[in-house]
Each structure stands twice: as C-alpha cells, then as structure tokens.
Design a protein around this motif. Structure first.
Motif, short mmCIF file in Angstrom:
data_model
loop_
_atom_site.label_atom_id
_atom_site.label_comp_id
_atom_site.label_asym_id
_atom_site.label_seq_id
_atom_site.Cartn_x
_atom_site.Cartn_y
_atom_site.Cartn_z
N THR A 179 33.64 53.84 41.79
CA THR A 179 34.23 54.38 40.40
C THR A 179 35.47 54.61 40.73
O THR A 179 36.51 54.32 39.83
N GLU A 180 35.91 55.31 41.95
CA GLU A 180 37.46 55.66 42.10
C GLU A 180 38.12 54.62 41.87
O GLU A 180 39.44 54.44 41.30
N THR A 181 37.87 53.45 42.82
CA THR A 181 38.67 52.16 42.79
C THR A 181 38.82 51.63 41.21
O THR A 181 39.79 51.14 40.92
N ALA A 182 37.80 51.67 40.68
CA ALA A 182 37.62 51.14 39.36
C ALA A 182 38.86 51.87 38.46
O ALA A 182 39.51 51.18 37.63
N GLN A 228 32.69 41.44 34.08
CA GLN A 228 32.55 42.86 33.38
C GLN A 228 33.63 43.00 32.21
O GLN A 228 33.49 44.07 31.43
N GLY A 229 34.62 42.25 32.27
CA GLY A 229 35.57 42.44 31.30
C GLY A 229 36.59 43.67 31.46
O GLY A 229 37.64 43.54 30.83
N ALA A 230 36.39 44.26 32.40
CA ALA A 230 37.20 45.36 32.97
C ALA A 230 36.67 45.84 34.32
O ALA A 230 35.71 45.38 34.73
N PHE A 231 37.45 46.94 34.93
CA PHE A 231 37.11 47.27 36.39
C PHE A 231 36.05 48.72 35.93
O PHE A 231 36.35 49.38 35.22
N LYS A 232 34.98 48.24 36.83
CA LYS A 232 34.22 49.44 36.74
C LYS A 232 33.14 49.45 37.94
O LYS A 232 33.23 48.43 38.92
#
Length: 341
Positions: free
Chosen positions: A233-236, A267-271
């Motif tokens: 989560t931190e990296t996303a 995902q279409g985004a970072f998560k």
C-alpha cells in the motif's frame, strides 16, 4: 515480428564475468528517447538526470543461494540441485543433475547430513519435488551450504555471495538477481533521496525462465514464464502521488518494469496487490506506468532487449548497443548500465 530483428554482434570478451570492485564504478550509457542522442557517463552521474519529484522504483527481491551439491544416500553418487519454487514450507520443486538417477523415494544428503531431502514426485518437464529435513532455520542452513545460481554465461566463480545481491534486497525468493540494482550503494541512494527523489520498493521474484532463450521465429508465439510479484500500500500511494504531481516514475530494471506495467494494466492504477505475471513487453507497446528505465545491457534476441526496444524503438536501441560494443562497455549481469529517459 521476427526474432532475428533483435540480433546483434557481441564479442564474447565483453560479457562481464566478475563484478567491479566498487558497485558504482560502472559506466552509464544515457539514451534520450526524444532526440535519440547517446551520452557516455559514469554510473554516479545518474544523479544529474534525476530531479525533485521523481520516484525511483527498486525490486527488493533477495536471491537464494539455491544451488546445492550433495550425494545420493544409497550409493554416494554426486548430485547437484537447483531450488526453483517453494511448494510448501519444507517442500520445493527443483532441477537436478543427473536427474534420471533421482527417483521417488531417493534420499539426498548435503553438508555431511546438515540437510537431507527425499524425492516425493517427478514433474513432466523432468524437475523433481523434494521434501527437506534439517535442524534449525532452513534459510540459515541454505546460506551455509548453498551457492548463488549465477547465469549460464558467467563462467567465473563468485568469491563473495553479496556481490550478486542488491544492497536493498530483503524478500527471499529469487533464482536470479535484479541486476540493474547491483550498481547502487546505500550511500548513493541516500544522496538521491536528499535531492527530493522518492525511493519506492516492489517485489518480483526472478525465475530461471529469465535466462530461457526465445526458441520461436515469430515472437508473437513466445510464452513467458510466470513470476510472483507484490506491491505494498505504501508503494502504491507513493506512485499514485508521483503521477498526480506530474513526477516521473523511473524503473530500476526490467523486473520492476514488468511488475509496474502488469499492475497498471490490470488495476488501472497503483494499488496494494500480489499475483503472478507473465507479461511480455515488445514493440509496439503502450507503457502505462513508467517514464524512464535504468537497465543493464541484454542478450541478443532476448525478451529483455525486446522490452527496451519497446520503450524507444528497435532501430535506436540496436544503434545504441552497436555504440556500446564499439566503446567496449561490459555486458549482462555484472556489466555496465543504461539509462533511458
């Protein structure tokens, strides 16, 4: 597209057999994606091409000393095994030499009995499933008895295991190092952070399939091996904020690139996410995650030179590689680096 389109002449003496004494002593070829111009620098000059607001993404996988030498308990015959995948806590899929002599029920002994294993299954491709027995912690025993599984094109012995390990490696599980990260020291990374560049980590456990040659003429027919990846989560959050602030995401290595592009695609985004990727990046490809790449020089006709060709174009990459050969750059795992921006 044909595999021969990605071939180039490489003198064997340019394949680096040993790492340089200093990690940051490598040379750096800088390729501008817009102008197609090439500059010849040293790796520490990487700071001149980074700026506040950028994010540098590193693969924190840790290489297992996965090559073991032992004997068959019943005959004393010598055997060599290579750990591939952990199936359960003490059960691993392995490759063995000579494999034919290891049948179900065969017991192997390593380190005069510090580590023992019994074959419980035989895979279709010739691999074996071994169940291991030991006292203490498996990875500590492996660190004592095992050797680093160096790529097949490296013939020299590696006297210091940590030189085939990045200074930021922490997640056990790779059969090979993410070699673009080998150029960094903790001091260099601290200097980069002080410039206002964010450092983020992802994990992709590199499999031996990374060395498997492309055996088909039409690259559309090539099947990539699957590798496990994880993003926290931190990296996303860091990556999403970088994009929102119009900063650049600069990937260190093709393994980081494949992970980032897989997540952006799916995902279409970072998560925060984990999974297995067999993404195959080759021209033409629309990059969704990265804005730049730090990488080493790759094998002719490999999936890795196809990936960097997709980031610029095949003709420009091959021209840059030709110039690297003329300038006597060191190639592959222990070789010099390339920055594409």
């Amino acid at each position: 597209m044909n595999i021969e389109d990605f071939d180039f002449d490489l003198p064997e003496e340019l394949i680096a057999q040993t790492p340089l004494k200093e990690r940051t002593a490598s040379r750096l070829l800088v390729l501008d994606r817009q102008t197609k111009e090439v500059d010849h620098k040293h790796f520490t000059d990487i700071k001149d091409y980074l700026k506040k607001g950028d994010c540098l993404v590193l693969n924190d996988t840790k290489v297992l000393p996965a090559r073991l030498y032992g004997i068959k308990e019943d005959t004393g015959a010598k055997v060599e095994i290579l750990l591939l995948n952990q199936c359960e806590e003490d059960t691993w899929e392995i490759l063995a030499k000579p494999a034919k002599k290891i049948k179900i029920g065969t017991t192997l002994v390593f380190g005069e009995g510090k580590l023992r294993a019994t074959c419980t299954d035989i895979k279709e491709h010739g691999g074996r499933i071994l169940e291991f027995y030991y006292t203490g912690i498996f990875y500590e025993v492996l660190d004592e008895l095992g050797e680093m599984p160096l790529p097949p094109y490296i013939k020299e012995q590696l006297p210091e295991k940590e030189r085939y390990q990045t200074v930021f490696a922490r997640e056990e599980g790779s059969a090979a190092a993410p070699t673009a990260g080998l150029h960094f020291t903790k001091e260099l990374l601290e200097e980069i952070e002080e410039m206002g560049v964010t450092i983020a980590f992802i994990t992709l456990h590199v499999g031996l399939g990374t060395f498997r040659p492309v055996s088909v003429e039409n690259i559309d027919d090539h099947e990539m091996h699957s590798e496990f990846y994880h993003m926290s989560t931190e990296t996303a959050d860091i990556l999403n904020q970088t994009k929102k602030s119009n900063g650049r995401i600069i990937s260190v290595g093709t393994t980081s690139t494949r992970t980032l592009e897989t997540i952006a695609r799916d995902q279409g985004a970072f998560k925060e996410t984990s999974g297995w990727t067999d993404i195959f990046i080759y021209p033409p490809y629309d990059f969704k995650a990265i804005d730049g790449l730090i990488t080493n020089f790759h094998l002719p006709k490999s999936t890795l030179i196809m990936l960097v060709s997709a980031l610029v174009d095949k003709e420009t990459i091959l021209h840059a590689y030709k110039e690297a050969v003329q300038e006597r750059y060191r190639f592959f795992s222990f070789g010099d680096a390339m920055l594409i921006l």
